[in-house]
Motif scaffolding. Sequence first.
Motif, PDB file in Angstrom:
ATOM      1  N   LEU A   1      56.403  70.046   7.453  1.00  0.00           N
ATOM      2  CA  LEU A   1      57.629  69.148   7.478  1.00  0.00           C
ATOM      3  C   LEU A   1      58.147  69.008   8.756  1.00  0.00           C
ATOM      4  O   LEU A   1      58.845  67.771   9.161  1.00  0.00           O
ATOM      5  CB  LEU A   1      58.884  69.645   6.430  1.00  0.00           C
ATOM      6  CG  LEU A   1      58.439  69.448   4.994  1.00  0.00           C
ATOM      7  CD1 LEU A   1      59.435  70.169   4.059  1.00  0.00           C
ATOM      8  CD2 LEU A   1      58.460  68.155   4.481  1.00  0.00           C
ATOM      9  N   ALA A   2      58.589  69.961   9.552  1.00  0.00           N
ATOM     10  CA  ALA A   2      59.161  69.818  10.830  1.00  0.00           C
ATOM     11  C   ALA A   2      57.999  68.964  11.580  1.00  0.00           C
ATOM     12  O   ALA A   2      58.535  68.099  12.399  1.00  0.00           O
ATOM     13  CB  ALA A   2      59.196  71.224  11.646  1.00  0.00           C
ATOM     14  N   ARG A   3      56.543  69.182  11.566  1.00  0.00           N
ATOM     15  CA  ARG A   3      55.907  68.500  12.386  1.00  0.00           C
ATOM     16  C   ARG A   3      55.872  66.748  11.935  1.00  0.00           C
ATOM     17  O   ARG A   3      55.831  66.052  12.905  1.00  0.00           O
ATOM     18  CB  ARG A   3      54.345  68.928  12.164  1.00  0.00           C
ATOM     19  CG  ARG A   3      53.168  68.247  12.915  1.00  0.00           C
ATOM     20  CD  ARG A   3      53.129  68.669  14.335  1.00  0.00           C
ATOM     21  NE  ARG A   3      52.089  68.040  15.161  1.00  0.00           N
ATOM     22  CZ  ARG A   3      51.145  68.547  15.502  1.00  0.00           C
ATOM     23  NH1 ARG A   3      51.004  69.798  15.774  1.00  0.00           N
ATOM     24  NH2 ARG A   3      50.318  67.735  16.156  1.00  0.00           N
ATOM     25  N   TRP A   4      55.882  66.788  10.845  1.00  0.00           N
ATOM     26  CA  TRP A   4      56.133  65.641  10.097  1.00  0.00           C
ATOM     27  C   TRP A   4      57.283  64.645  10.593  1.00  0.00           C
ATOM     28  O   TRP A   4      56.949  63.645  10.877  1.00  0.00           O
ATOM     29  CB  TRP A   4      55.920  65.212   8.871  1.00  0.00           C
ATOM     30  CG  TRP A   4      56.166  64.063   7.689  1.00  0.00           C
ATOM     31  CD1 TRP A   4      55.284  63.319   7.673  1.00  0.00           C
ATOM     32  CD2 TRP A   4      57.351  63.964   6.982  1.00  0.00           C
ATOM     33  NE1 TRP A   4      55.850  62.040   7.172  1.00  0.00           N
ATOM     34  CE2 TRP A   4      57.031  62.425   6.612  1.00  0.00           C
ATOM     35  CE3 TRP A   4      58.471  64.440   6.476  1.00  0.00           C
ATOM     36  CZ2 TRP A   4      57.982  62.026   5.615  1.00  0.00           C
ATOM     37  CZ3 TRP A   4      59.150  63.768   5.762  1.00  0.00           C
ATOM     38  CH2 TRP A   4      59.019  62.492   5.354  1.00  0.00           C
ATOM     39  N   ALA A   5      58.242  65.452  10.892  1.00  0.00           N
ATOM     40  CA  ALA A   5      59.834  64.869  11.294  1.00  0.00           C
ATOM     41  C   ALA A   5      59.614  64.751  12.899  1.00  0.00           C
ATOM     42  O   ALA A   5      60.472  64.007  13.244  1.00  0.00           O
ATOM     43  CB  ALA A   5      60.806  65.646  10.770  1.00  0.00           C
TER      44      ALA A   5
ATOM     45  N   VAL B   1      60.412  65.142   0.342  1.00  0.00           N
ATOM     46  CA  VAL B   1      59.200  65.796   0.153  1.00  0.00           C
ATOM     47  C   VAL B   1      58.249  65.102  -0.545  1.00  0.00           C
ATOM     48  O   VAL B   1      56.920  64.791  -0.121  1.00  0.00           O
ATOM     49  CB  VAL B   1      59.283  67.291  -0.672  1.00  0.00           C
ATOM     50  CG1 VAL B   1      58.061  67.968  -1.099  1.00  0.00           C
ATOM     51  CG2 VAL B   1      60.022  68.373   0.122  1.00  0.00           C
ATOM     52  N   ALA B   2      58.689  64.275  -1.281  1.00  0.00           N
ATOM     53  CA  ALA B   2      57.688  63.276  -2.151  1.00  0.00           C
ATOM     54  C   ALA B   2      57.310  62.274  -1.010  1.00  0.00           C
ATOM     55  O   ALA B   2      56.029  61.991  -1.053  1.00  0.00           O
ATOM     56  CB  ALA B   2      58.663  62.491  -3.215  1.00  0.00           C
TER      57      ALA B   2
ATOM     58  N   ARG C   1      70.246  65.172   8.344  1.00  0.00           N
ATOM     59  CA  ARG C   1      70.390  65.647   6.879  1.00  0.00           C
ATOM     60  C   ARG C   1      69.161  65.220   5.961  1.00  0.00           C
ATOM     61  O   ARG C   1      69.172  65.783   5.111  1.00  0.00           O
ATOM     62  CB  ARG C   1      71.753  65.124   6.276  1.00  0.00           C
ATOM     63  CG  ARG C   1      73.028  65.938   6.913  1.00  0.00           C
ATOM     64  CD  ARG C   1      72.940  67.389   6.573  1.00  0.00           C
ATOM     65  NE  ARG C   1      74.196  67.831   6.975  1.00  0.00           N
ATOM     66  CZ  ARG C   1      74.202  68.798   8.021  1.00  0.00           C
ATOM     67  NH1 ARG C   1      73.013  68.726   8.903  1.00  0.00           N
ATOM     68  NH2 ARG C   1      75.326  69.198   8.630  1.00  0.00           N
ATOM     69  N   ARG C   2      68.479  64.419   6.549  1.00  0.00           N
ATOM     70  CA  ARG C   2      67.256  63.942   5.753  1.00  0.00           C
ATOM     71  C   ARG C   2      66.073  63.903   6.696  1.00  0.00           C
ATOM     72  O   ARG C   2      66.342  63.790   7.889  1.00  0.00           O
ATOM     73  CB  ARG C   2      67.487  62.694   5.310  1.00  0.00           C
ATOM     74  CG  ARG C   2      68.610  62.206   4.318  1.00  0.00           C
ATOM     75  CD  ARG C   2      68.519  63.171   2.860  1.00  0.00           C
ATOM     76  NE  ARG C   2      67.268  62.347   2.064  1.00  0.00           N
ATOM     77  CZ  ARG C   2      67.328  61.447   1.350  1.00  0.00           C
ATOM     78  NH1 ARG C   2      68.383  60.786   1.208  1.00  0.00           N
ATOM     79  NH2 ARG C   2      66.121  61.120   0.739  1.00  0.00           N
ATOM     80  N   LEU C   3      64.889  63.991   6.364  1.00  0.00           N
ATOM     81  CA  LEU C   3      63.625  64.135   6.915  1.00  0.00           C
ATOM     82  C   LEU C   3      63.144  62.889   6.649  1.00  0.00           C
ATOM     83  O   LEU C   3      62.749  62.541   5.522  1.00  0.00           O
ATOM     84  CB  LEU C   3      62.954  65.435   6.654  1.00  0.00           C
ATOM     85  CG  LEU C   3      63.672  66.844   6.857  1.00  0.00           C
ATOM     86  CD1 LEU C   3      62.717  67.698   6.401  1.00  0.00           C
ATOM     87  CD2 LEU C   3      63.895  66.866   8.203  1.00  0.00           C
ATOM     88  N   ARG C   4      62.371  62.416   7.781  1.00  0.00           N
ATOM     89  CA  ARG C   4      61.608  61.317   7.977  1.00  0.00           C
ATOM     90  C   ARG C   4      60.771  61.492   9.246  1.00  0.00           C
ATOM     91  O   ARG C   4      61.179  62.076  10.197  1.00  0.00           O
ATOM     92  CB  ARG C   4      62.158  60.048   7.868  1.00  0.00           C
ATOM     93  CG  ARG C   4      63.339  59.720   8.776  1.00  0.00           C
ATOM     94  CD  ARG C   4      63.927  58.297   8.527  1.00  0.00           C
ATOM     95  NE  ARG C   4      64.434  58.044  10.017  1.00  0.00           N
ATOM     96  CZ  ARG C   4      65.864  58.613  10.498  1.00  0.00           C
ATOM     97  NH1 ARG C   4      66.368  59.462   9.502  1.00  0.00           N
ATOM     98  NH2 ARG C   4      66.340  58.132  11.374  1.00  0.00           N
TER      99      ARG C   4
ATOM    100  N   THR D   1      62.751  74.509  -0.459  1.00  0.00           N
ATOM    101  CA  THR D   1      63.410  75.583   0.469  1.00  0.00           C
ATOM    102  C   THR D   1      63.222  75.087   2.048  1.00  0.00           C
ATOM    103  O   THR D   1      64.247  75.357   2.878  1.00  0.00           O
ATOM    104  CB  THR D   1      62.761  76.839   0.115  1.00  0.00           C
ATOM    105  OG1 THR D   1      63.077  77.317  -1.209  1.00  0.00           O
ATOM    106  CG2 THR D   1      63.572  78.208   1.171  1.00  0.00           C
ATOM    107  N   ALA D   2      61.955  74.903   2.534  1.00  0.00           N
ATOM    108  CA  ALA D   2      61.587  74.519   3.984  1.00  0.00           C
ATOM    109  C   ALA D   2      62.535  73.247   4.208  1.00  0.00           C
ATOM    110  O   ALA D   2      63.237  73.126   5.286  1.00  0.00           O
ATOM    111  CB  ALA D   2      60.333  74.159   4.148  1.00  0.00           C
ATOM    112  N   HIS D   3      62.655  72.300   3.282  1.00  0.00           N
ATOM    113  CA  HIS D   3      63.360  71.148   3.791  1.00  0.00           C
ATOM    114  C   HIS D   3      65.002  71.516   3.904  1.00  0.00           C
ATOM    115  O   HIS D   3      65.589  71.026   4.997  1.00  0.00           O
ATOM    116  CB  HIS D   3      63.418  70.030   2.558  1.00  0.00           C
ATOM    117  CG  HIS D   3      64.166  68.896   2.670  1.00  0.00           C
ATOM    118  ND1 HIS D   3      65.579  68.721   2.611  1.00  0.00           N
ATOM    119  CD2 HIS D   3      63.834  67.605   2.952  1.00  0.00           C
ATOM    120  CE1 HIS D   3      66.003  67.393   2.838  1.00  0.00           C
ATOM    121  NE2 HIS D   3      64.796  66.872   3.060  1.00  0.00           N
TER     122      HIS D   3
END
Length: 339
Positions: free
Chosen positions: A172-176, A291-292, A144-147, A131-133
């Motif tokens: 996730l936002a911090r990781w991105a 996420v993985a 559209r994708r996170l990294r 959901t967060a993604h």
Amino acid sequence: MKAIVHRDHGGPDVLRLVERDLPEPGPGEVRVRVAVSAVNPTDVQGRSGNHGPRQFPEVIPHLDGAGVIDAVGEGVDRSRIGERVWLYLAAAGRPTGTAAEFTTVPADQAVPLPEQAGFEVGAALGVPALTAHRALTVAEDGPRRLRPGSMEGKVVLAAGGAGAVGHAVIQLARWAGATVISTVSGPDKARLATAAGAHHVVNYREGDPAAEIRTFAPDGVDLVAEVALGANLALDLAVLRPRGTISTYANDGGKPVELNVPQNMVLNTRLQFLVLYTAGPQARAAAVADVAAAVRDGALPVGEAHGLPLIRFPLDRTADAHRAMERGTVGKVLVDVAW
């Protein structure tokens, strides 16, 4: 095998511990020996009947969990036997969730879990992380994708950063690469949001939260991940930059949403509602893959030291786990399945 079931909608008392035959994986499925099952608000809503009439005479609840694949069905590579995995949407449209010693799921809903990640990490992913993604990847000007680096220069406001989804939004936002601001209701939750990785934390019950947020984001925030739209919309619009996005995944408190149409027209607001069930297979697959990757990078730890306390119950106390969720317990509610 031991399993938790319910045959009727109602309160936690409808949940029963029973013995059931070991399920056999069908074509394209895997069977997982469950180590940890997770309880989400949607699991409680499904049990209580808020998702509509019963689809099956008997249901083993819970969408998310983690464990080890111990058998595979036709068409699935046998080398997956023995693989540690995290599960998502296990009980979506199926009567067999993760509140049991064994469960079967389509093979792509059993995602490899790295050795360094505990089963509690795997069980805490699923609905909150996916959901967060989705919340972070719907902006017109966003990825559209996170990294790592994909949200560099963006400012994200995580409403309710001490909740399970808010916690995943922060991580996730911090990781991105985003700058992350979180709103909370008090000092204990502020401590959790900070531990999750929020750069700035604002108590929305004190002072002028919009002005405080603007000190960290003078041009406005790019994206709000919102858990209580009716209650927080005025604050969100006060800090949103033009062409910013409000991604709303819940309306905690149930306050009606009233839109000032001219205000939103001038802002060119994007208001995105979301739920995993209807997000579409492409969006879910992208979320699972990203996420993985974040898990492999060690970016999604859980536990109080990482901003998400774990509240654990044995399988035979699953009803108490549901009661804890209904009380609004802060943290991630997990059910440990005895091995």
